[in-house]
Design an enzyme around this catalytic site. Structure first.
Site, PDB file in Angstrom:
ATOM      1  NE  ARG A 129     -69.891  57.521  29.739  1.00 34.14           N
ATOM      2  CZ  ARG A 129     -71.201  57.710  29.660  1.00 34.14           C
ATOM      3  NH1 ARG A 129     -71.950  56.791  29.072  1.00 34.14           N
ATOM      4  NH2 ARG A 129     -71.760  58.789  30.166  1.00 34.14           N
ATOM      5  CE  LYS A 151     -46.797  55.975  24.363  1.00 36.09           C
ATOM      6  NZ  LYS A 151     -45.455  56.606  24.300  1.00 36.09           N
ATOM      7  CD  GLU A 193     -40.339  56.708  14.675  1.00 29.32           C
ATOM      8  OE1 GLU A 193     -39.811  56.110  15.625  1.00 29.32           O
ATOM      9  OE2 GLU A 193     -40.894  57.824  14.794  1.00 29.32           O
ATOM     10  CE  LYS A 235     -45.188  51.082  19.683  1.00 25.99           C
ATOM     11  NZ  LYS A 235     -45.566  52.370  19.158  1.00 25.99           N
ATOM     12  CD  GLU A 245     -43.485  56.346  27.356  1.00 21.71           C
ATOM     13  OE1 GLU A 245     -44.035  56.135  26.262  1.00 21.71           O
ATOM     14  OE2 GLU A 245     -42.896  57.393  27.639  1.00 21.71           O
ATOM     15  NE  ARG A 249     -45.687  52.407  24.261  1.00 22.18           N
ATOM     16  CZ  ARG A 249     -46.914  52.219  23.847  1.00 22.18           C
ATOM     17  NH1 ARG A 249     -47.767  51.558  24.610  1.00 22.18           N
ATOM     18  NH2 ARG A 249     -47.316  52.661  22.675  1.00 22.18           N
ATOM     19  CG  ASN A 253     -40.520  58.238  23.946  1.00 27.70           C
ATOM     20  OD1 ASN A 253     -41.290  58.062  23.004  1.00 27.70           O
ATOM     21  ND2 ASN A 253     -40.920  58.214  25.198  1.00 27.70           N
ATOM     22  CG  HIS A 256     -39.251  60.197  19.681  1.00 30.24           C
ATOM     23  ND1 HIS A 256     -38.420  59.213  19.193  1.00 30.24           N
ATOM     24  CD2 HIS A 256     -40.440  60.003  19.068  1.00 30.24           C
ATOM     25  CE1 HIS A 256     -39.090  58.463  18.328  1.00 30.24           C
ATOM     26  NE2 HIS A 256     -40.318  58.921  18.229  1.00 30.24           N
ATOM     27  CG  HIS A 260     -41.228  65.793  20.093  1.00 24.65           C
ATOM     28  ND1 HIS A 260     -41.647  64.966  21.107  1.00 24.65           N
ATOM     29  CD2 HIS A 260     -41.928  65.407  19.005  1.00 24.65           C
ATOM     30  CE1 HIS A 260     -42.535  64.109  20.645  1.00 24.65           C
ATOM     31  NE2 HIS A 260     -42.721  64.349  19.372  1.00 24.65           N
ATOM     32  CG  HIS A 274     -42.588  62.140  14.041  1.00 19.03           C
ATOM     33  ND1 HIS A 274     -42.474  62.755  15.263  1.00 19.03           N
ATOM     34  CD2 HIS A 274     -42.479  60.807  14.275  1.00 19.03           C
ATOM     35  CE1 HIS A 274     -42.316  61.826  16.208  1.00 19.03           C
ATOM     36  NE2 HIS A 274     -42.327  60.637  15.630  1.00 19.03           N
TER      37      HIS A 274
HETATM   38  P1  NAD Z   1     -49.182  61.023   7.932  1.00 15.05           P
HETATM   39  O1  NAD Z   1     -50.254  60.218   8.491  1.00 15.05           O
HETATM   40  O2  NAD Z   1     -49.363  62.507   7.877  1.00 15.05           O
HETATM   41  O3  NAD Z   1     -48.821  60.495   6.489  1.00 15.05           O
HETATM   42  C1  NAD Z   1     -47.812  61.143   5.745  1.00 15.05           C
HETATM   43  C2  NAD Z   1     -48.319  61.554   4.353  1.00 15.05           C
HETATM   44  O4  NAD Z   1     -48.345  60.399   3.547  1.00 15.05           O
HETATM   45  C3  NAD Z   1     -49.728  62.130   4.345  1.00 15.05           C
HETATM   46  O5  NAD Z   1     -49.742  63.197   3.433  1.00 15.05           O
HETATM   47  C4  NAD Z   1     -50.587  60.983   3.815  1.00 15.05           C
HETATM   48  O6  NAD Z   1     -51.703  61.434   3.115  1.00 15.05           O
HETATM   49  C5  NAD Z   1     -49.620  60.279   2.898  1.00 15.05           C
HETATM   50  N1  NAD Z   1     -49.832  58.856   2.718  1.00 15.05           N
HETATM   51  C6  NAD Z   1     -50.173  57.945   3.667  1.00 15.05           C
HETATM   52  N2  NAD Z   1     -50.144  56.718   3.155  1.00 15.05           N
HETATM   53  C7  NAD Z   1     -49.803  56.833   1.860  1.00 15.05           C
HETATM   54  C8  NAD Z   1     -49.580  55.902   0.810  1.00 15.05           C
HETATM   55  N3  NAD Z   1     -49.650  54.580   1.004  1.00 15.05           N
HETATM   56  N4  NAD Z   1     -49.248  56.409  -0.419  1.00 15.05           N
HETATM   57  C9  NAD Z   1     -49.100  57.740  -0.604  1.00 15.05           C
HETATM   58  N5  NAD Z   1     -49.270  58.660   0.344  1.00 15.05           N
HETATM   59  C10 NAD Z   1     -49.613  58.195   1.576  1.00 15.05           C
HETATM   60  O7  NAD Z   1     -47.797  60.816   8.738  1.00 15.05           O
HETATM   61  P2  NAD Z   1     -47.078  59.562   9.387  1.00 15.05           P
HETATM   62  O8  NAD Z   1     -45.641  59.829   9.219  1.00 15.05           O
HETATM   63  O9  NAD Z   1     -47.635  58.275   8.927  1.00 15.05           O
HETATM   64  O10 NAD Z   1     -47.473  59.709  10.926  1.00 15.05           O
HETATM   65  C11 NAD Z   1     -47.047  60.810  11.686  1.00 15.05           C
HETATM   66  C12 NAD Z   1     -47.919  60.910  12.896  1.00 15.05           C
HETATM   67  O11 NAD Z   1     -47.786  59.724  13.667  1.00 15.05           O
HETATM   68  C13 NAD Z   1     -47.545  62.060  13.836  1.00 15.05           C
HETATM   69  O12 NAD Z   1     -48.723  62.736  14.184  1.00 15.05           O
HETATM   70  C14 NAD Z   1     -46.940  61.379  15.040  1.00 15.05           C
HETATM   71  O13 NAD Z   1     -47.160  62.092  16.237  1.00 15.05           O
HETATM   72  C15 NAD Z   1     -47.687  60.078  15.043  1.00 15.05           C
HETATM   73  N6  NAD Z   1     -46.997  58.970  15.739  1.00 15.05           N
HETATM   74  C16 NAD Z   1     -47.717  58.265  16.644  1.00 15.05           C
HETATM   75  C17 NAD Z   1     -47.144  57.209  17.305  1.00 15.05           C
HETATM   76  C18 NAD Z   1     -47.958  56.380  18.249  1.00 15.05           C
HETATM   77  O14 NAD Z   1     -47.383  55.518  18.945  1.00 15.05           O
HETATM   78  N7  NAD Z   1     -49.258  56.553  18.286  1.00 15.05           N
HETATM   79  C19 NAD Z   1     -45.818  56.847  17.032  1.00 15.05           C
HETATM   80  C20 NAD Z   1     -45.100  57.577  16.086  1.00 15.05           C
HETATM   81  C21 NAD Z   1     -45.707  58.650  15.444  1.00 15.05           C
HETATM   82  N1  GLY Z   2     -43.929  55.672  19.641  1.00 18.31           N
HETATM   83  C1  GLY Z   2     -43.649  55.499  21.022  1.00 18.31           C
HETATM   84  C2  GLY Z   2     -44.566  54.526  21.708  1.00 18.31           C
HETATM   85  O1  GLY Z   2     -45.449  53.965  21.124  1.00 18.31           O
HETATM   86  O2  GLY Z   2     -44.418  54.323  22.866  1.00 18.31           O
END
Ligand code: NAD
Ligand code: GLY
Length: 376
Positions: A129, A151, A193, A235, A245, A249, A253, A256, A260, A274
């Site tokens: 929890r 998020k 971003e 942010k 949001e 907030r 997007n 996005h 998407h 992404h």
């Molecule tokens: P990811 O976590 O898949 O990382 C991208 C690649 O880089 C992976 O293959 C990873 O192994 C590699 N990697 C990571 N750090 C590294 C480093 N220092 N050196 C070498 N390789 C490295 O992708 P991402 O782009 O970081 O994140 C994308 C995800 O984030 C999506 O699922 C998206 O929906 C999510 N997201 C969430 C929010 C939120 O507010 N929570 C906002 C934007 C995106």
């Molecule tokens: N990446 C969008 C948010 O955090 O609201």
């Protein structure tokens, strides 16, 4: 926290009352992870969740840094890639956390990109929890966006991030040094971003990026530290004002909904990252705003030039799988959580640094626009 005022650490507070926390930005933070997290770890133990790529590059360093402060840590290593952010990935992670007999007085450490941060944060939100967690983001995207704001989510076959929770981390350590191992394509995707913050609400930052963007993309540590801090500050300010949001907030997007749709059409895989989808989506959002007469055409062109200068796609034709069916793109956009009765919510722009949430975009003009952009 044993960080002194003389350390080259930039600190950004996220003002959320009793859930407030700080984002620390700077070089060498993972090497000092034990000292920087010790006050959150009275039991001197944690579990570090990461992916295989990050584990190979930075796992031992983080374990050594924790051990240096007397913190026992175990790595849980997951497969890299978006597929890990799934119900199966979540079940596997929860089972492995239970096997470590963590209880609610413990804290989980997420070490990786957005995939690891989102999945680990969600597991932390529901494990017994709710248990505390910290974010050690290792991609530019995770440092400027996903690690901040609470998020957390997993994907399902019906769409991305559809199952999740708001669960704020206790601290974020954004170590600029780890970005040196990031593949250039991932750095560019994260940079989309960064540009987003300037485009949506900070013209001076956008102009700074026009001047310094090449240094950021070349991995210059000073430029990276500056870009990450400016991004996180915006942010943090938006999240503090609108955590759930209900209003402002949504500006985060920008690009996005278009992005998407393109990610969905390209299969949410390596064909379009992404951040690349966000880059193309922001270009489309500015051109749509110009096409509807809301944004000056030269402003839109300037925004698009900055996106293209970062090596990001700005047109449908540049995206693998083109040409896309306009109907298919529109169908994805209408599935957006915020679409209602055939009308969409889109983040549009009056100019650079001046985005707004338009809640009544009709599908008709959007279909015409997509056709003009080369959709078939
Ligand atoms: P990811 O976590 O898949 O990382 C991208 C690649 O880089 C992976 O293959 C990873 O192994 C590699 N990697 C990571 N750090 C590294 C480093 N220092 N050196 C070498 N390789 C490295 O992708 P991402 O782009 O970081 O994140 C994308 C995800 O984030 C999506 O699922 C998206 O929906 C999510 N997201 C969430 C929010 C939120 O507010 N929570 C906002 C934007 C995106
Ligand atoms: N990446 C969008 C948010 O955090 O609201």
């Amino acid at each position: 926290m044993s960080v002194t005022a003389t350390d080259a650490v930039r600190r950004v507070p996220v003002g959320l009352g009793d859930r407030a926390y700080e984002v620390l930005i700077g070089p060498g933070l993972l090497a000092r992870a034990g000292a920087l997290l010790a006050d959150l770890l009275p039991r001197r133990r944690t579990v570090v969740v990461t992916d295989a790529t990050v584990a190979g590059l930075h796992g031992d360093g983080v374990l050594a840094a924790l051990a240096a402060s007397g913190i026992a840590a175990k790595l849980i290593v997951l497969p890299p890639g978006e597929e890990t952010k799934s119900f199966e990935g979540l079940a596997d992670l929860c089972d492995r956390l239970l096997a470590e007999t963590l209880d609610r007085g413990d804290l989980i450490t997420a070490l990786g990109g957005g995939v690891i941060g989102d999945l680990t944060g969600f597991a932390a939100a529901i494990y017994k929890r709710g248990i505390d967690f910290v974010q050690l983001p290792t991609t530019l995207l995770a440092q400027v966006d996903s690690s901040v704001g609470g998020k957390t989510a997993i994907d399902t076959p019906r769409g991305k991030n559809l199952i999740g929770a708001f669960h704020q981390p206790r601290r974020v350590l954004a170590d600029i040094d780890v970005l040196a191992t990031l593949p250039p394509r991932e750095l560019r995707a994260g940079y989309a971003e960064v540009l987003k913050y300037g485009l949506l609400g900070d013209r001076a930052f956008f102009e700074g990026l026009e001047a310094r963007g090449a240094d950021v993309l070349a991995g210059d540590p000073d430029a990276l530290g500056w870009a990450v801090e400016r991004s996180v500050r915006m942010k943090a300010e938006i999240v503090a004002e609108d955590e759930r949001e209900t209003g402002r907030r949504a500006l985060l997007n920008l690009g996005h909904t278009f992005g998407h749709a393109l990610e969905a059409e390209t299969g949410f895989g390596g064909a379009l990252l992404h951040g690349e989808g966000v880059g193309a989506g922001m270009a489309l959002a500015f051109r749509f705003s110009a096409a509807r007469g809301w944004c000056d055409g030269q402003e839109a062109d300037r925004a698009v030039r900055a996106i293209a200068a970062a090596g990001l796609p700005t047109t449908l034709a540049e995206i693998p799988g083109a040409p896309f069916r306009g109907e298919a793109l529109l169908a994805h956009m209408l599935q957006d959580k915020k679409a209602e009765g055939g009308r969409l919510t889109l983040i549009l722009a009056r100019g650079i640094g001046d985005a707004w949430v338009e809640k009544a975009v009709d599908a008709g003009p959007l279909a015409d626009f997509l056709a003009a952009e080369g959709a078939v």
